[in-house]
Scaffold this motif. Structure first.
Motif, PDB file in Angstrom:
ATOM      1  N   ASP A 189     -21.994 -46.963   2.304  1.00  0.00           N
ATOM      2  CA  ASP A 189     -21.145 -47.157   1.124  1.00  0.00           C
ATOM      3  C   ASP A 189     -21.894 -46.888  -0.180  1.00  0.00           C
ATOM      4  O   ASP A 189     -21.304 -46.510  -1.185  1.00  0.00           O
ATOM      5  N   SER A 229     -15.314 -38.684   4.800  1.00  0.00           N
ATOM      6  CA  SER A 229     -16.155 -39.834   4.443  1.00  0.00           C
ATOM      7  C   SER A 229     -17.477 -39.419   3.807  1.00  0.00           C
ATOM      8  O   SER A 229     -18.182 -40.250   3.242  1.00  0.00           O
ATOM      9  N   ASN A 273     -23.125 -46.460  19.594  1.00  0.00           N
ATOM     10  CA  ASN A 273     -23.293 -47.137  18.298  1.00  0.00           C
ATOM     11  C   ASN A 273     -22.806 -48.580  18.381  1.00  0.00           C
ATOM     12  O   ASN A 273     -21.950 -48.905  19.188  1.00  0.00           O
ATOM     13  N   LYS A 301     -19.131 -42.087  13.780  1.00  0.00           N
ATOM     14  CA  LYS A 301     -19.430 -40.653  13.910  1.00  0.00           C
ATOM     15  C   LYS A 301     -20.017 -40.076  12.621  1.00  0.00           C
ATOM     16  O   LYS A 301     -21.041 -39.384  12.652  1.00  0.00           O
ATOM     17  N   LEU A 306     -26.861 -50.436   7.667  1.00  0.00           N
ATOM     18  CA  LEU A 306     -26.274 -49.122   7.992  1.00  0.00           C
ATOM     19  C   LEU A 306     -24.923 -48.980   7.305  1.00  0.00           C
ATOM     20  O   LEU A 306     -24.593 -47.934   6.748  1.00  0.00           O
TER      21      LEU A 306
HETATM   22  P1  ADP Z   1     -16.194 -42.691  11.973  1.00  0.00           P
HETATM   23  O1  ADP Z   1     -16.775 -41.460  11.367  1.00  0.00           O
HETATM   24  O2  ADP Z   1     -16.316 -42.716  13.467  1.00  0.00           O
HETATM   25  O3  ADP Z   1     -14.791 -42.963  11.526  1.00  0.00           O
HETATM   26  P2  ADP Z   1     -17.955 -44.162  10.211  1.00  0.00           P
HETATM   27  O4  ADP Z   1     -19.267 -43.526  10.396  1.00  0.00           O
HETATM   28  O5  ADP Z   1     -17.163 -43.798   8.990  1.00  0.00           O
HETATM   29  O6  ADP Z   1     -17.049 -43.956  11.493  1.00  0.00           O
HETATM   30  O7  ADP Z   1     -18.169 -45.731  10.290  1.00  0.00           O
HETATM   31  C1  ADP Z   1     -17.108 -46.638  10.125  1.00  0.00           C
HETATM   32  C2  ADP Z   1     -17.635 -47.854   9.373  1.00  0.00           C
HETATM   33  O8  ADP Z   1     -18.557 -48.549  10.197  1.00  0.00           O
HETATM   34  C3  ADP Z   1     -18.386 -47.491   8.108  1.00  0.00           C
HETATM   35  O9  ADP Z   1     -18.126 -48.445   7.130  1.00  0.00           O
HETATM   36  C4  ADP Z   1     -19.849 -47.554   8.516  1.00  0.00           C
HETATM   37  O10 ADP Z   1     -20.692 -47.863   7.435  1.00  0.00           O
HETATM   38  C5  ADP Z   1     -19.819 -48.674   9.548  1.00  0.00           C
HETATM   39  N1  ADP Z   1     -20.865 -48.531  10.576  1.00  0.00           N
HETATM   40  C6  ADP Z   1     -21.080 -47.462  11.365  1.00  0.00           C
HETATM   41  N2  ADP Z   1     -22.096 -47.708  12.227  1.00  0.00           N
HETATM   42  C7  ADP Z   1     -22.531 -48.960  11.972  1.00  0.00           C
HETATM   43  C8  ADP Z   1     -23.563 -49.800  12.523  1.00  0.00           C
HETATM   44  N3  ADP Z   1     -24.325 -49.380  13.527  1.00  0.00           N
HETATM   45  N4  ADP Z   1     -23.719 -51.036  11.999  1.00  0.00           N
HETATM   46  C9  ADP Z   1     -22.925 -51.471  10.996  1.00  0.00           C
HETATM   47  N5  ADP Z   1     -21.942 -50.742  10.433  1.00  0.00           N
HETATM   48  C10 ADP Z   1     -21.725 -49.502  10.915  1.00  0.00           C
END
Ligand code: ADP
Length: 537
Positions: A397, A226, A352, A197, A392
């Motif tokens: 990070d 985040s 996603n 998200k 991504l």
């Molecule tokens: P949320 O907000 O739903 O908790 P995040 O956006 O923080 O999720 O994503 C969780 C983790 O997954 C993060 O480390 C992010 O970089 C990774 N991530 C998100 N989407 C992808 C993707 N399409 N491919 C690889 N890693 C991803």
């Protein structure tokens, strides 16, 4: 009538305001400010990040310089024409251009401003004021406007300037002060954590900024913010303005950012309202300034925090993020239902981590189809797929969003399509909301078009007024009707009708009473069937 086509690709010009110079060249106005901002930021950044940001900025710059304004061909034998006919001619020509989102011509949409005609010289200038600087068809509008006016036999020179309406919500009076200069607030939501998200929220926001919009991100996750790891602003702390008692957002590449993660431990803004109200305080006391889009990265789930947020903030629309697993469907359905109860339209689903490519093949490790199931069952019109991409994750990070780091990559293309979808849907919602309830003086009836539905009907003004359910009309405790039938004159007419979000309208009556009428209630009122015909002139 000519219909403009919207291409599925990224809009070519991220900067809206352009002005043709006498020799037919183009001068960017908004672009220079925004670009200098980008470059200023770039200069002060660590060298490892500099390259990526410059790529992003220079892409925008090269795109903006592609705007061109056509000069009309000179016709020496142009016929003499009166000022009135000249203006009529120009407006008739411009009304050939249809806004593909509103399905109405640009003259009826009220986009044409500052018309200036010198018919003796054959010169015409006007401004097209669009609803958003990120309008994906603004280039086509500009080109077409030049073309259709230049075709008029008496016209020798056309000067079209493009601009966007000032940022403000459709129903500013009901909005907390701090949010009154924001046009659209878009929630990015998911029911579970870890589905991407925040990744979607941040990349969507930077995509919108790349399209020329003024953008902010509000990270509403107090417990696990985040945003701070996903961007790398020079100054990472929210500042307090002690005089105005406001919070100054952090700035990264021109996007304004507010997150609990930028509050800094022990800082004044953390102490008092630590637990309840902290989100509302951060959100509504931030100095957002004029924004076209505020993207809210919602905390995961559908709990109280969401309801409170949705009550304080007039959300324009929601984007739902999910993963392809079958179980996700149940969670997403919960989210869609929550937004539907709050009358917030869900405009897109982002599925996603759908697939990855390896050994020349596409793999779908979590199965397929939960996103399309959401789209089918809930009638959400747009579905976007994002692959599993190490970049991504890495870009999240490293503090540089993927759309900034690799603006021409596959993932950025999907975000550009999502950005176009958000811009178009928000514009449509604004239009629907502002025209949903109108007073038709010619037939003395209130016309109601229920947003997101084909339902359209007419109501008698006096009946609407008599059905007011506020404390002034009905006793809150006993339910006794205080407003009597004869208190309302049969021929009463509303003075003004204004939308209040997607759920109600406020109606000003000549006796000074301001009625809040929710759509749900308007739908239950007795409708006018024998519609009175307009009196013959
Ligand atoms: P949320 O907000 O739903 O908790 P995040 O956006 O923080 O999720 O994503 C969780 C983790 O997954 C993060 O480390 C992010 O970089 C990774 N991530 C998100 N989407 C992808 C993707 N399409 N491919 C690889 N890693 C991803």
């Amino acid at each position: 009538m000519q219909l403009l086509q919207v291409g599925p690709t990224f809009p070519k010009t991220p900067f809206l305001i352009s002005k043709s110079s006498p020799n037919g060249g183009v001068v960017g106005i908004l672009s220079s400010k925004k670009l200098s901002l980008l470059y200023d930021t770039n200069h002060s950044l660590a060298s490892s990040h500099r390259h990526e940001r410059c790529k992003w900025a220079s892409l925008n710059q090269s795109i903006s310089s592609s705007i061109s304004t056509k000069a009309a061909s000179v016709d020496a034998g142009a016929p003499a024409i009166s000022p009135v006919t000249a203006e009529k001619d120009v407006l008739a020509a411009l009304s050939e251009i249809i806004d593909p989102d509103f399905g109405t011509d640009i003259v009826s949409c009220g986009f044409v401003k500052d018309m200036n005609i010198d018919e003796s010289m054959g010169e015409v200038s006007f401004r097209l004021e669009l609803t958003t600087p990120a309008c994906p068809v603004k280039d086509m509008f500009e080109e077409k406007a030049n073309e259709v006016v230049a075709k008029l036999p008496w016209v020798k020179n056309v000067n079209v300037t493009m601009s966007a309406q000032p940022a403000k919500p459709v129903f500013a009076e009901q909005v907390p002060m701090g949010l009154r200069t924001i046009s659209n607030i878009v929630a990015v939501s998911s029911c579970k954590g870890g589905v991407g998200k925040s990744t979607v929220a941040v990349n969507l926001a930077f995509t919108l900024a790349g399209m020329g919009a003024r953008v902010g991100i509000f990270d509403a996750d107090v417990y696990g913010p985040s945003l701070p790891t996903m961007v790398s602003p020079e100054n990472r702390l929210l500042e307090m303005n002690p005089e105005k008692r406001t919070i100054i957002p952090v700035d990264y590449l021109g996007v304004k950012l507010v997150s609990f993660g930028f509050a800094g431990e022990g800082r004044a803004i953390m102490r008092g309202p630590m637990v309840s109200g902290v989100i509302n305080q951060l959100l509504t006391t931030a100095e957002w300034g004029e924004l076209d889009y505020l993207v809210i990265d919602m905390p995961p789930g559908t709990g109280d925090i969401h309801l409170t947020l949705c009550q304080v903030v007039p959300l324009s629309a929601a984007v739902i993020v999910t993963t392809p697993q079958k179980l996700s469907f149940i969670d997403v359905a919960k989210g869609v239902r929550m937004f539907s109860k709050l009358k917030v339209p869900c405009i897109a689903v982002v599925e996603n981590m759908c697939h990855f490519d390896a050994d020349g093949k596409r793999h779908y490790p979590f199965g397929r189809g939960s996103g399309s199931q959401v789209v089918e069952q809930f009638g959400i019109p747009h579905l976007f797929d994002l692959p599993i991409r190490p970049t991504l994750s890495a870009s999240g990070d490293s503090g540089i969003p993927e759309v900034v780091a690799d603006p021409q990559g596959e993932v950025s293309k999907t975000f550009q399509e999502l950005g176009v979808c958000v811009v178009q849907q928000c514009a449509k919602i604004r239009q629907q909301v502002s025209t949903a309830v109108t007073y038709d003086k010619s037939i003395k009836a209130i016309r109601v078009k229920v947003p997101d539905s084909d339902d359209e009907f007419l109501l008698h003004p006096a009946t609407v007024r008599r059905n007011d359910r506020s404390a002034q009309s009905v006793d809150e405790w006993t339910g006794e009707q205080k407003l009597k039938y004869n208190d309302v004159p049969e021929d009463i007419e509303p003075e003004d009708i204004r939308p209040m979000g997607n759920y109600a309208v406020s109606i000003d009556w000549p006796d000074g009473f301001c009625q809040i009428a929710p759509y749900d209630q308007l739908q239950t009122i007795e409708r006018l069937v024998d519609v009175p015909q307009p009196a013959p002139v």
